[in-house]
Design a protein around this motif. Structure first.
Motif, PDB file in Angstrom:
ATOM      1  N   THR A   3      68.579  46.648  57.525  1.00  0.00           N
ATOM      2  CA  THR A   3      67.127  46.976  58.148  1.00  0.00           C
ATOM      3  C   THR A   3      67.017  48.576  58.155  1.00  0.00           C
ATOM      4  O   THR A   3      67.878  49.341  58.263  1.00  0.00           O
ATOM      5  N   LEU A  54      65.073  45.370  54.725  1.00  0.00           N
ATOM      6  CA  LEU A  54      63.977  44.543  55.537  1.00  0.00           C
ATOM      7  C   LEU A  54      63.323  45.593  56.315  1.00  0.00           C
ATOM      8  O   LEU A  54      64.141  46.624  56.918  1.00  0.00           O
ATOM      9  N   TRP A  70      61.637  42.806  52.016  1.00  0.00           N
ATOM     10  CA  TRP A  70      61.125  41.965  52.912  1.00  0.00           C
ATOM     11  C   TRP A  70      60.349  42.487  54.347  1.00  0.00           C
ATOM     12  O   TRP A  70      61.102  43.779  54.748  1.00  0.00           O
ATOM     13  N   LEU A 122      58.177  36.165  57.492  1.00  0.00           N
ATOM     14  CA  LEU A 122      58.995  37.174  56.528  1.00  0.00           C
ATOM     15  C   LEU A 122      58.157  37.468  55.330  1.00  0.00           C
ATOM     16  O   LEU A 122      58.278  36.124  54.535  1.00  0.00           O
ATOM     17  N   LEU A 133      67.501  36.615  56.286  1.00  0.00           N
ATOM     18  CA  LEU A 133      67.938  37.100  55.143  1.00  0.00           C
ATOM     19  C   LEU A 133      69.237  37.241  54.676  1.00  0.00           C
ATOM     20  O   LEU A 133      69.395  37.011  53.674  1.00  0.00           O
TER      21      LEU A 133
END
Length: 550
Positions: free
Chosen positions: A272, A292, A307, A323, A351
């Motif tokens: 992330t 992400l 994403w 997403l 994910l």
């Protein structure tokens, strides 16, 4: 006991190993000579053929056939307990020079002693060798490891639920419990000792499990608890202030977390990148990385991410969202748990499972049909009543407390947020005033009480938190009410006594924990039980939840 409530280092005799409940029933013996070769020690003569079938750091959990590793501890050296280990069945000892000297001063040790420079760093490899937890050939569960300051527990529960919805037989290792194909075992540490981890992984293999999810704390990396483990997918949630009593600086804390994202420890990663730490980690990782971004429309990281979370919308107490991949692929996702941070947790879990090789179409079908991210996570935004809304959460650092307070704020006119919280003793003192200030800014009534004081003066801890709250109140002109109340059960009752049906009560910091440590004594205390009893006494209706044990 959670990681942030547990001592950083493990004494060889402090009882943090769980013993035979974690072990496989059948272990192929490993000759002591082979073990010696793995740590660079020549085992002479007939001792080379001694069969070893287990390994322990704790003399009280030794079983016949074990290798006992005698480590230096906070108060005593494990070598002081070799006689107990041998009586219990240990067939050999691994220790350091200090341990060897202690053994030389005592009576003759009737088993071989292998002396290595840094035995702590050898334990993971030895456990992997003895238990064959991750063999080069043959089946083994797919491993998902989640690290970060906040969100580890919920993300592993989400991964576990999604994998089960996909038909996998799963295991779970984390702060709340350990599940290895049988009855859950309560956890003592966020990440167990390496001896237990490898025994657990071998047990999961033996029981035919397909996959396992594990929380990986910074303590686990620092103290070699995940040595010898390679995750199929590692995930990163976030990095905010915590555990600086161990790491000293945020930069050191980051570098410890980053060690998980190396080829030795993981094959691939989902990171992330909502904060600078995540972006640094993704840029420096030496393994394949999927990125992400969950801070929709507000963070420059979104345009660079593989994403992105988009189209968020309320759905019941939770959120539905999409997403979106840079190539146009989309996944529709829903979580029934409140708060934007649970959107991030659900996105990361999705994910990570996708990165393990599950195709997007199959994943979407399960997300639509099974609703895996509405799974209840004990002590994580756990709802005890709805009128007033009464929530117990594990938020125990500034960022987590901020997120929890923002999540529980109701839009109903006239409603208030009443928060009960404290800070942990003998831990990072710098976060105490910060947490007080956050509570003053985001709550209408701030009740400062005790968390786990450990051996520190509880009044001094409360004073640090109160100082931060009152400073923010005075300098920022905040209209909140700030109170001090202890013990904690009295503070919870006070919060309920002040509430009406429109209000929200947040009891933060301890989550699922059922013991409060005060001056070395564990006192029975479950925030969920205390909150339910206080609500019932006021005549409010409480939810029926089997996870609350009274």
């Amino acid at each position: 006991m959670s990681e942030h409530h547990a001592p950083g280092s493990t004494d060889a005799t402090n009882g943090t190993e769980a013993g035979s409940g974690f072990r496989p029933t059948a272990v192929a013996p490993v000759p002591l000579g082979t073990i010696g070769e793995s740590v660079g020690v020549v085992v002479p003569g007939a001792s080379r053929s001694i069969p070893v079938t287990g390994i322990s750091l704790n003399s009280r959990t030794v079983e016949p056939g074990d290798l006992y590793v005698a480590l230096p501890g906070a108060a005593r050296h494990g070598a002081d307990f070799v006689s107990q280990a041998v009586t219990a069945g240990a067939v050999a000892v691994v220790t350091d020079d200090d341990g060897a000297r202690l053994l030389a001063l005592s009576a003759d040790t009737p088993v071989p002693v292998l002396v290595v420079d840094r035995p702590r760093s050898a334990v993971g490899g030895l456990a992997a060798l003895i238990y064959q937890s991750r063999p080069e050939t043959g089946p083994a569960p797919s491993l998902f490891g989640v690290t970060g300051t906040n969100g580890k527990t919920t993300t592993t529960y989400f991964i576990n639920a999604l994998l089960q919805a996909l038909g996998r037989k799963t295991g779970l290792i984390g702060t709340i419990e350990i599940v290895a194909g049988g009855q859950p075992i309560p956890s003592l540490l966020t990440t167990p000792e390496s001896t237990d981890i490898h025994a657990l992984l071998a047990l999961m293999r033996e029981r035919g499990l397909d996959a396992a999810s594990m929380e990986v704390s910074s303590h686990a990396v620092s103290f070699h608890r995940v040595d010898g483990v390679q995750f199929d997918v590692a995930g990163f949630t976030n990095l905010t202030q915590d555990h600086l009593d161990l790491h000293g600086t945020m930069d050191d804390y980051f570098h410890t977390k980053a060690e998980l994202f190396t080829p030795l420890r993981a094959r691939s990663a989902v990171i992330t990148i909502d904060d600078e730490w995540g972006r640094r980690l993704a840029a420096g990782a030496a393994i394949p990385v999927t990125t992400l971004a969950t801070a929709e429309g507000t963070d420059p990281s979104a345009s660079a991410a593989d994403w992105t979370v988009t189209a968020t919308a309320p759905r019941g107490l939770g959120t539905e969202f999409r997403l979106s991949h840079r190539d146009g692929t989309e996944l529709r996702v829903h979580t029934g748990l409140p708060g934007g941070f649970n959107v991030s947790n659900a996105a990361l879990a999705t994910l990570m499972v996708l990165a393990s090789g599950v195709d997007a179409e199959t994943l979407q079908s399960v997300l639509d049909s099974a609703d895996p991210f509405t799974v209840a996570v004990p002590g994580r935004m756990q709802l005890v009543s709805t009128a007033p809304a009464a929530v117990v959460d594990f938020a125990h650092n500034p960022d987590a407390l901020r997120r929890a307070l923002e999540a529980v704020r109701s839009a109903e006119p006239g409603s208030r947020v009443i928060v009960v919280f404290g800070a942990t003793g003998q831990r990072d003192q710098g976060k105490r005033p910060a947490m007080g200030a956050i509570a003053a800014r985001l709550a209408d009534v701030v009740i400062v009480s005790d968390d786990d004081p450990h051996d520190e003066d509880a009044a001094a801890i409360r004073a640090d938190v109160l100082a931060g709250a009152r400073h923010a109140q005075e300098t920022e002109g905040l209209g909140c009410t700030i109170l001090e109340s202890y013990p904690r059960d009295a503070a919870i009752r006070q919060a309920v006594d002040m509430a009406d049906h429109r209000d929200t009560i947040l009891v933060a910091g301890r989550g699922h924990e059922v013991w409060q440590e005060v001056n070395g004594v564990n006192l029975a205390l479950d925030d969920r039980v205390e909150l339910r009893e206080a609500l019932t006494a006021r005549g409010f209706t409480v939810l029926n939840d089997e996870r609350i044990e009274s």
